[in-house]
Design a protein around this motif. Structure first.
Motif, mmCIF file in Angstrom:
data_model
loop_
_atom_site.group_PDB
_atom_site.id
_atom_site.type_symbol
_atom_site.label_atom_id
_atom_site.label_comp_id
_atom_site.label_asym_id
_atom_site.label_seq_id
_atom_site.Cartn_x
_atom_site.Cartn_y
_atom_site.Cartn_z
ATOM 1 N N GLY A 22 71.148 -30.790 86.760
ATOM 2 C CA GLY A 22 70.670 -31.601 85.663
ATOM 3 C C GLY A 22 69.858 -30.864 84.621
ATOM 4 O O GLY A 22 69.383 -31.466 83.661
ATOM 5 N N ALA A 23 69.690 -29.568 84.774
ATOM 6 C CA ALA A 23 68.917 -28.825 83.779
ATOM 7 C C ALA A 23 69.714 -28.690 82.486
ATOM 8 O O ALA A 23 70.930 -28.872 82.474
ATOM 9 N N ASP A 24 69.015 -28.353 81.399
ATOM 10 C CA ASP A 24 69.625 -28.317 80.074
ATOM 11 C C ASP A 24 70.110 -26.899 79.752
ATOM 12 O O ASP A 24 69.316 -26.031 79.392
ATOM 13 N N THR A 25 71.409 -26.671 79.875
ATOM 14 C CA THR A 25 71.926 -25.325 79.646
ATOM 15 C C THR A 25 71.809 -24.916 78.176
ATOM 16 O O THR A 25 71.719 -23.726 77.869
ATOM 17 N N ALA A 26 71.825 -25.888 77.278
ATOM 18 C CA ALA A 26 71.723 -25.554 75.863
ATOM 19 C C ALA A 26 70.353 -24.943 75.563
ATOM 20 O O ALA A 26 70.243 -23.890 74.922
ATOM 21 N N LEU A 27 69.301 -25.605 76.082
ATOM 22 C CA LEU A 27 67.961 -25.055 75.927
ATOM 23 C C LEU A 27 67.884 -23.726 76.658
ATOM 24 O O LEU A 27 67.278 -22.759 76.170
ATOM 25 N N GLY A 28 68.503 -23.686 77.840
ATOM 26 C CA GLY A 28 68.532 -22.454 78.620
ATOM 27 C C GLY A 28 69.130 -21.312 77.808
ATOM 28 O O GLY A 28 68.626 -20.182 77.823
ATOM 29 N N GLN A 29 70.184 -21.608 77.063
ATOM 30 C CA GLN A 29 70.828 -20.594 76.235
ATOM 31 C C GLN A 29 69.847 -20.037 75.205
ATOM 32 O O GLN A 29 69.697 -18.818 75.075
ATOM 33 N N SER A 30 69.181 -20.916 74.494
ATOM 34 C CA SER A 30 68.239 -20.455 73.470
ATOM 35 C C SER A 30 67.112 -19.647 74.102
ATOM 36 O O SER A 30 66.728 -18.590 73.582
ATOM 37 N N LEU A 31 66.579 -20.159 75.229
ATOM 38 C CA LEU A 31 65.475 -19.462 75.893
ATOM 39 C C LEU A 31 65.937 -18.112 76.409
ATOM 40 O O LEU A 31 65.219 -17.116 76.325
ATOM 41 N N PHE A 32 67.147 -18.071 76.959
ATOM 42 C CA PHE A 32 67.645 -16.816 77.512
ATOM 43 C C PHE A 32 67.803 -15.776 76.407
ATOM 44 O O PHE A 32 67.366 -14.633 76.542
ATOM 45 N N ASN A 33 68.450 -16.171 75.284
ATOM 46 C CA ASN A 33 68.639 -15.204 74.206
ATOM 47 C C ASN A 33 67.311 -14.749 73.615
ATOM 48 O O ASN A 33 67.168 -13.609 73.186
ATOM 49 N N ALA A 34 66.322 -15.646 73.607
ATOM 50 C CA ALA A 34 65.033 -15.280 73.021
ATOM 51 C C ALA A 34 64.198 -14.413 73.964
ATOM 52 O O ALA A 34 63.420 -13.584 73.522
ATOM 53 N N ASN A 35 64.338 -14.596 75.295
ATOM 54 C CA ASN A 35 63.426 -13.938 76.229
ATOM 55 C C ASN A 35 64.058 -12.890 77.135
ATOM 56 O O ASN A 35 63.356 -12.011 77.619
ATOM 57 N N CYS A 36 65.320 -12.996 77.421
ATOM 58 C CA CYS A 36 65.910 -12.151 78.462
ATOM 59 C C CYS A 36 67.007 -11.227 77.938
ATOM 60 O O CYS A 36 67.214 -10.134 78.462
ATOM 61 N N ALA A 37 67.772 -11.697 76.901
ATOM 62 C CA ALA A 37 68.977 -10.973 76.486
ATOM 63 C C ALA A 37 68.677 -9.566 75.985
ATOM 64 O O ALA A 37 69.507 -8.671 76.111
ATOM 65 N N GLN A 38 67.470 -9.352 75.451
ATOM 66 C CA GLN A 38 67.191 -8.018 74.899
ATOM 67 C C GLN A 38 67.223 -6.948 75.983
ATOM 68 O O GLN A 38 67.388 -5.776 75.679
ATOM 69 N N CYS A 39 67.034 -7.343 77.240
ATOM 70 C CA CYS A 39 67.149 -6.373 78.327
ATOM 71 C C CYS A 39 68.419 -6.595 79.151
ATOM 72 O O CYS A 39 69.114 -5.656 79.504
ATOM 73 N N HIS A 40 68.700 -7.868 79.477
ATOM 74 C CA HIS A 40 69.784 -8.136 80.427
ATOM 75 C C HIS A 40 71.129 -8.356 79.755
ATOM 76 O O HIS A 40 72.113 -8.615 80.437
ATOM 77 N N ASN A 41 71.214 -8.300 78.426
ATOM 78 C CA ASN A 41 72.443 -8.519 77.671
ATOM 79 C C ASN A 41 72.729 -10.028 77.571
ATOM 80 O O ASN A 41 72.348 -10.794 78.429
ATOM 81 N N TYR A 42 73.420 -10.445 76.518
ATOM 82 C CA TYR A 42 73.662 -11.874 76.280
ATOM 83 C C TYR A 42 74.366 -12.564 77.444
ATOM 84 O O TYR A 42 74.209 -13.743 77.678
ATOM 85 N N SER A 43 75.181 -11.790 78.180
ATOM 86 C CA SER A 43 75.943 -12.407 79.264
ATOM 87 C C SER A 43 75.299 -12.144 80.621
ATOM 88 O O SER A 43 75.846 -12.502 81.648
ATOM 89 N N GLY A 44 74.131 -11.477 80.633
ATOM 90 C CA GLY A 44 73.517 -11.114 81.902
ATOM 91 C C GLY A 44 74.189 -9.927 82.563
ATOM 92 O O GLY A 44 74.067 -9.732 83.763
ATOM 93 N N ALA A 45 74.918 -9.122 81.764
ATOM 94 C CA ALA A 45 75.625 -7.972 82.346
ATOM 95 C C ALA A 45 74.691 -6.792 82.594
ATOM 96 O O ALA A 45 75.073 -5.835 83.254
ATOM 97 N N GLY A 46 73.471 -6.855 82.065
ATOM 98 C CA GLY A 46 72.524 -5.753 82.262
ATOM 99 C C GLY A 46 72.766 -4.620 81.282
ATOM 100 O O GLY A 46 73.809 -4.561 80.627
ATOM 101 N N ASP A 47 71.793 -3.721 81.167
ATOM 102 C CA ASP A 47 71.955 -2.558 80.293
ATOM 103 C C ASP A 47 70.851 -1.558 80.589
ATOM 104 O O ASP A 47 69.933 -1.839 81.376
ATOM 105 N N ALA A 48 70.958 -0.388 79.948
ATOM 106 C CA ALA A 48 69.981 0.671 80.187
ATOM 107 C C ALA A 48 68.673 0.360 79.467
ATOM 108 O O ALA A 48 68.664 -0.239 78.400
ATOM 109 N N ILE A 81 67.676 -20.801 84.591
ATOM 110 C CA ILE A 81 68.465 -20.607 85.816
ATOM 111 C C ILE A 81 69.826 -21.285 85.670
ATOM 112 O O ILE A 81 70.870 -20.712 85.993
ATOM 113 N N ALA A 82 69.809 -22.514 85.138
ATOM 114 C CA ALA A 82 71.067 -23.247 84.971
ATOM 115 C C ALA A 82 72.011 -22.465 84.058
ATOM 116 O O ALA A 82 73.209 -22.325 84.326
#
Ligand code: HEM
Lengths: 571, 275
Positions: free
Chosen positions: B143-169, B215-216
């Motif tokens: 029931g979590a909101d993936t749309a909000l999750g998307q915005s939060l992920f790109n704003a907080n995590c993607a700069q290290c883990h990549n937009y798809s969570g594939a990881g990077d150096a 997480i969602a």
């Protein structure tokens, strides 16, 4: 082999229709010439065709996409069928790209064909360009077409960049942001230019619509015009041909447009189309729904441009962060040099190369038979050095991915690239020249001794010799097609031994030296038949009437590398 | 499932889904805040037997580096105040006990079973402070909101883990690992404790609800199919360029060679024209 004057026969019904048409259009003569146009049958001559056909496919799929793409930056909240993003704010450009991918029938396939075709288009241009370069096909009279080619290459890169910038996803937005930074990096006028392009502060609400009109109208129009001019010139000047038996500067040997080449090239179109359709079916490209919409506050790791922009990305990544502060104004050398000066040098150099080579060789003649790359060692070496620089920049553009997958520290990749971009080309230049001259030397020995067969026989006296077979006619024609080096002005002295006026002074001396470097090589004249053995070394031959005559600059003895011999090579 | 697929495009479905999601979020939020994550198997409620077991395990496997009383040493940080969540993440992802000191501790198969991990976590928690292990409800993506999750992920995590969570150096030989293996709880704990180069996202930076949205988004993204064909690693244009050269131009050059090869033997239909 038939003669080109032979009558062109057409199926009856076609001939009748043709006659009817000709009564009205009077086009028979032109069409007949076109149908009898001779196409040299060498695979490297099809590289340009790959570019041409992917360009056609780009136009066709592009038209399809324009029907559904909405080039607007108006913000909307998404409620489409890709539920994961339900409720996300995004521009209409991004939304309509999602719709093309998930709601338009065949839309994703079209998007993917279009994108793969763009990649293959530019890759084909690069291959085509390299073949033209390394065979010297750009020499007079085709230097005009070379310039057109460089213009198309540049436009093609720009077109691709604009294309992948339009969906307004996080990745493309990052690229546009870099482009904005590059504009800002131009001294004095940069800020104005950037405000002009974006209609104010980045990202603004304008750029997608502006990029769109340039991408679907302006550049395709220019490209179409240039492709037409390019092909017209190619037909008018006729193809070059690779060296070979019966191939001379005065003729062109190959297959006629009708029927042979038409069938082949028609089939080849479908190969290109098929390959692109297969790629688009099985390999996902630019999944913008995973990337998310662009917001200036976010950035993804591993943000890369498409491959043809990669060298610019690498150039930016490796350049040290040098900025100056002049009277309160910042001059960003770290952006201006790598993003504008470096590509400027690369493309200007590419465009001017035919002229530079004319100066360096003193060769102003027409050329219709191409060079084998080994027979122009210095040109080939320059080409390989250029490829090396481009390759290092390109790899550095993906240095984070390389660091991650090869598990080497990120900064180490940059350090390596910074050295390699200067040291690499020098080593490659030197090695390429040595290899070319070595190949020439082997050619010379094949002309005298024939080809080693790998069969060893024992002679009555107990010694071993390897059997050799003489070259056949085609091989001889190919190997000995090396044109004599043009008379170098280094040797151009009058009867009193006084050098030409052009040679006096520093510039003349430099030019004379450059001529020598470019002319260095071995004379590969065809063997005179029935001539005795030049050096009596008693090699066994499997058949034929003994060995070929020795060739080379000197009257006897093996062919030698002619440093400083340039002047004599024409004899 | 088929029932849903068939009706997915109907306009009412969107509203129904949003409504359902809102109800679910509301219920879960109430559950989470109400219970305060007390279902954790380690932490305040743990028995002294568990703590003793953990202490023993710690002495054998961890003390060499982290010190006899977890006070830290020249090679490893103090674990006093690190909290149960940090232990559960580090040991549960196999990073600890560390084998060799590198730029970064890689994910490995865990050495301990979950029971033992809880014991060590209880021991470290008993030393005082630090975040507790989040409960199953806290880390549930339902029931979590993936749309909000998307915005939060790109704003907080993607700069290290990549937009798809594939990881990077990252710099100095460090890297952000791909998010393909971490469980819901490990994702939550990673945000809570900020292992190594990763920043801590405490509950004011990213609220517990934000964390569940992320997480969602992460779990749904990695599970979803690639509608366009093979994913090419989801790392962006680098692999695409590689495929364009090898699979595109490479194949077409072979085709060009094949199509022009016939001539070689017999000069079929060859003609000679004048310049
Ligand atoms: C839009 C992209 C391009 C298309 C569609 C295209 C197409 C073609 C085609 C079909 C030919 C005839 C045969 C051959 O492949 O050799 C040709 C010839 C030629 N192209 Fe291109 N080309 C493109 C880009 C370029 C570029 C980037 C260059 C060089 C910078 C270039 C330089 C030449 C030259 C000098 C010829 C005449 C060479 C000869 O007849 O052997 N072209 N082009």
């Amino acid at each position: 082999m038939s003669d080109s004057n032979e009558r062109l026969t057409m199926p009856k019904p076609l001939a009748k229709q043709g006659a009817e048409l000709d009564d009205r259009l009077h086009a028979a003569k032109g069409v007949r010439t076109l149908l009898r146009k001779v196409f040299p049958d060498h695979w490297t001559f099809l590289l340009g065709e790959i570019a041409l056909y992917s360009f056609i496919i780009l136009i066709l799929t592009g038209i399809f996409l324009t029907l559904f793409f909405n080039p607007s930056m108006t913000q909307v909240v998404y409620h489409g069928s890709y539920t994961k993003l339900d409720g996300v704010r995004m521009s209409q450009a991004y939304e309509s790209t999602l719709n093309i991918s998930f709601d338009v029938r065949g839309g994703l396939l079209m998007r993917q064909i279009h994108h793969w075709a763009a990649d293959v288009f530019l890759a084909a241009i690069v291959c085509h360009l390299l073949r033209i370069f390394f065979t010297g096909a750009y020499r007079k009279p085709r230097d005009t077409n070379w310039l057109i080619g460089v213009a198309m290459f540049t436009l093609g890169i720009l077109e691709g960049f604009l294309g992948y910038s339009m969906p307004d996803d996080l990745l493309s937005g990052t690229g546009v942001r870099i482009a904005e930074g590059t504009l800002l990096g131009i001294p004095v006028v940069g800020t104005y230019l950037s405000f002009f392009l974006f209609g104010g502060q980045f990202p603004g609400t304008e750029f997608v619509a502006r990029f769109y009109i340039i991408h679907v109208l302006l550049i395709p129009g220019l490209l179409l015009a240039l492709v037409s001019a390019h092909l017209f010139l190619m037909v008018h000047q006729k193809h070059t041909q690779m060296p070979g038996k019966g191939h001379t500067e005065a003729n062109v040997v190959g297959q006629p447009m009708y029927p042979y080449f038409m069938v082949k090239t028609g089939a080849f179109f479908f190969f290109v189309f098929g390959a692109l359709a297969l790629l688009a079916t099985f390999a996902q490209i630019n999944p913008i729904w995973q990337v998310g919409p662009y917001t200036p506050t976010a950035i993804s790791a591993g943000s890369q441009p498409d491959f043809y922009m990669g060298f610019l990305e690498g150039s930016l990544r490796m350049f040290p962060s040098w900025t100056w502060d002049i009277g309160g104004h910042t001059v960003s050398w770290d952006v201006f040099v790598p993003a504008l000066v470096v590509p400027g040098i690369i493309f200007t150099g590419l465009g001017l190369w035919p002229m530079l080579e004319r100066w360096a060789t003193g060769d102003r003649g027409y050329h219709h038979v191409n060079d084998r790359p080994r027979n122009a060692p210095t040109r080939t070496a320059f080409g390989m050095a250029g490829v090396t620089i481009y390759g290092v920049l390109w790899l550095e553009g993906a240095n984070d991915i390389i660091a991650d997958h090869l598990q080497i520290p990120l900064y180490l990749t940059t350090e390596i690239a910074r050295w390699a971009v200067f040291v690499g080309p020098v080593i490659v230049f030197w090695a390429t020249r040595r290899i070319c001259l070595g190949l020439q030397r082997r050619d010379a020995s094949m002309l005298t001794h024939g080809v080693e067969t790998g069969i060893i026989v024992q002679q009555p006296n107990g010694g071993f010799v390897e059997l050799e077979r003489p070259l056949n006619e085609e091989e001889i024609a190919l190997i000995s097609a090396k044109p004599p080096a043009p008379l170098s002005i280094a040797r151009a002295v009058d009867e009193n031994g006084v050098p030409e006026p052009a040679l006096r002074g520093v510039r003349g001396k430099i030019q004379a030296r450059v001529h020598e470097v470019f002319a260095e090589g071995i004379s590969l004249a065809p063997p005179a038949n029935g001539h005795g053995n030049g050096h009596g070394n008693g090699h066994a031959v499997t058949e034929g009437d003994g060995e070929r005559a020795a060739v080379g600059g000197g009257p006897a003895g093996p062919a030698e590398v002619g440093e400083g011999q340039a002047g004599e090579e024409g004899e | 499932m088929r029932w849903i697929t068939a009706r997915r495009r109907r306009p009412f479905f969107g509203y129904a889904a949003v409504l359902l999601a809102l109800v679910a979020v509301g219920m879960l939020y109430a559950a989470v805040t109400g219970l305060g994550g007390s279902t954790a198997s380690a932490g305040s409620g743990s028995s002294s037997a568990q703590i003793t077991e953990g202490k023993n395990l710690f002495a054998v496997s961890c003390a060499t580096c982290h010190g006899e009383y977890a006070q830290g040493s020249s090679v490893a940080p103090s674990l006093i105040g690190a909290g149960a969540a940090a232990v559960d993440f580090q040991v549960g992802t196999g990073r600890m006990p560390l084998k060799e000191t590198n730029a970064e501790a890689p994910r490995k198969t865990p050495v301990f079973n979950q029971q033992q991990i809880y014991a060590i976590a209880a021991y470290v928690a008993s030393l005082g402070g630090g975040p507790a292990i989040p409960s199953d409800q806290q880390v549930s993506a339902a029931g979590a909101d993936t749309a909000l999750g998307q915005s939060l992920f790109n704003a907080n995590c993607a700069q290290c883990h990549n937009y798809s969570g594939a990881g990077d150096a990252l710099t100095y030989g460090k890297y952000a690992p791909p998010l393909t293996q971490a469980t819901n709880r490990q994702i939550y704990e990673a945000m809570l404790t900020g292992p190594e180069a990763m920043p801590v996202f405490n509950d004011t930076t990213l609220t517990p609800v934000d964390k569940r949205d992320i997480i969602a988004y992460v779990t749904q993204t990695r599970a979803e199919a690639n509608p366009g064909g093979f994913s090419l690693g989801r790392v962006g244009p680098t692999t695409e360029g590689l495929v364009a050269w090898l699979g595109g131009i490479g194949a077409l050059v072979l085709a060009a060679m094949w199509i022009t090869a016939k001539r070689r033997e017999d000069h079929t239909g060859e003609i000679t024209g004048n310049r």
